[in-house]
Design a protein around this motif. Structure first.
Motif, short mmCIF file in Angstrom:
data_model
loop_
_atom_site.label_atom_id
_atom_site.label_comp_id
_atom_site.label_asym_id
_atom_site.label_seq_id
_atom_site.Cartn_x
_atom_site.Cartn_y
_atom_site.Cartn_z
N ASP A 1 2.04 1.79 -2.97
CA ASP A 1 1.24 2.19 -4.15
C ASP A 1 0.73 3.87 -4.54
OD1 ASP A 1 -0.98 1.97 -5.98
OD2 ASP A 1 -2.65 2.58 -4.86
N ARG B 95 -6.76 -5.39 -2.87
CA ARG B 95 -7.69 -4.14 -2.74
C ARG B 95 -9.09 -3.85 -4.06
NH1 ARG B 95 -3.91 0.91 -3.17
NH2 ARG B 95 -4.20 0.83 -4.93
N ASN C 131 0.77 -1.06 0.03
CA ASN C 131 0.10 -0.11 -0.01
C ASN C 131 1.17 0.61 -0.18
OD1 ASN C 131 -2.55 -1.82 0.11
ND2 ASN C 131 -2.85 -1.76 2.10
#
Length: 195
Positions: free
Chosen positions: A75, A98, A72
Motif C-alpha cells: 500500500d 482497511r 499493507n
C-alpha cells in the motif's frame, strides 16, 4: 503498452490526485515495462520505487497469495509490477478491509475477480466480456477521462441529496415542534353535544 498511449489517462490521474484520491498502477508486467508506462504517464511512483510482490518482506513463496501484512506493505508503494490476478484481488480485499473505497479499472479477463471485489469495478470499452460482466461500470467511450468527470458529478449529486435530506429533516422537526407545543399549551375547547 496500450493504456499509456491514451492522453486522457494523464488527465484522469491528475484529477483523481487533485481531488484527494490515490491512484496506483498495479500491473502484471515486469518492473521495466511498468517504469516505462509510469514515465510516459508522468506518474510519480514515489521514493519507494516500483515494487513487485517478491520485494515485500516476509513473502515465503512467490506463488502464494499476498497476506494482509504484505498488502499493507504494498500500500505504501504507488506502482506495483509483476502482480498475479490473485495478488490484485488480495490487494483490493486488503484495501477494502482497511476501510478504503476502492475503484479498479481493467480490461483483462484475468482481473475479473479484482474488478468484482472493488467497490467500483470499471471495464474499458475494449475489455473482454468477462471483465465487462464483473464490472459495475462499462465505459462506452474509449476515454478514461470520463471517470474523473463521473466521480466529480457523483460527489455533487451526493452533496445535493445530503443537503436535501438535512433540509427535510429540519422542516419535519420544525412542524413536529409546533405540534408538540400546541398539544402541551393549547387545550382543546369542549364541543357541545345536542340532546
Amino acid at each position: 503498452y496500450e493504456d499509456v498511449s491514451r492522453k486522457d489517462a494523464i488527465e484522469m490521474i491528475h484529477v483523481f490526485n487533485s481531488r484527494g484520491g490515490e491512484v496506483k498502477i498495479v500491473t502484471g508486467d515486469d518492473a521495466r515495462t511498468c517504469a516505462a508506462a509510469c514515465d510516459r504517464l508522468k506518474f510519480d511512483y514515489g521514493v519507494e520505487g516500483i515494487k513487485t510482490p517478491s520485494d515485500v518482506p516476509y513473502v515465503p513463496l512467490r506463488n502464494s497469495v499476498l497476506s494482509p501484512s504484505q498488502c499493507n506493505a504494498l500500500d505504501r508503494v504507488r506502482a506495483c509490477a509483476g502482480m498475479l490476478s490473485d495478488d490484485k484481488r488480495a490487494l483490493v480485499s486488503a484495501l477494502r478491509a482497511r476501510g478504503d473505497v476502492v475503484g479498479f479499472v481493467s480490461d483483462s479477463a484475468s482481473d475479473a475477480a479484482a474488478i468484482g471485489l472493488a467497490h467500483v469495478g470499471v471495464a474499458t470499452q475494449s475489455s473482454t466480456d468477462a471483465a465487462k460482466g464483473a464490472s459495475d461500470i462499462v465505459l462506452a467511450v474509449p476515454s478514461l477521462a470520463v471517470l474523473a468527470h463521473a466521480v466529480l458529478a457523483a460527489r455533487v449529486m451526493f452533496a445535493r441529496v445530503r443537503d436535501y435530506v438535512i433540509f427535510r429533516a429540519t422542516c419535519t422537526a420544525h412542524v413536529l415542534g409546533f405540534f408538540v407545543i400546541g398539544a402541551i399549551f393549547v387545550s382543546p375547547k369542549p364541543t357541545s353535544s345536542r340532546n
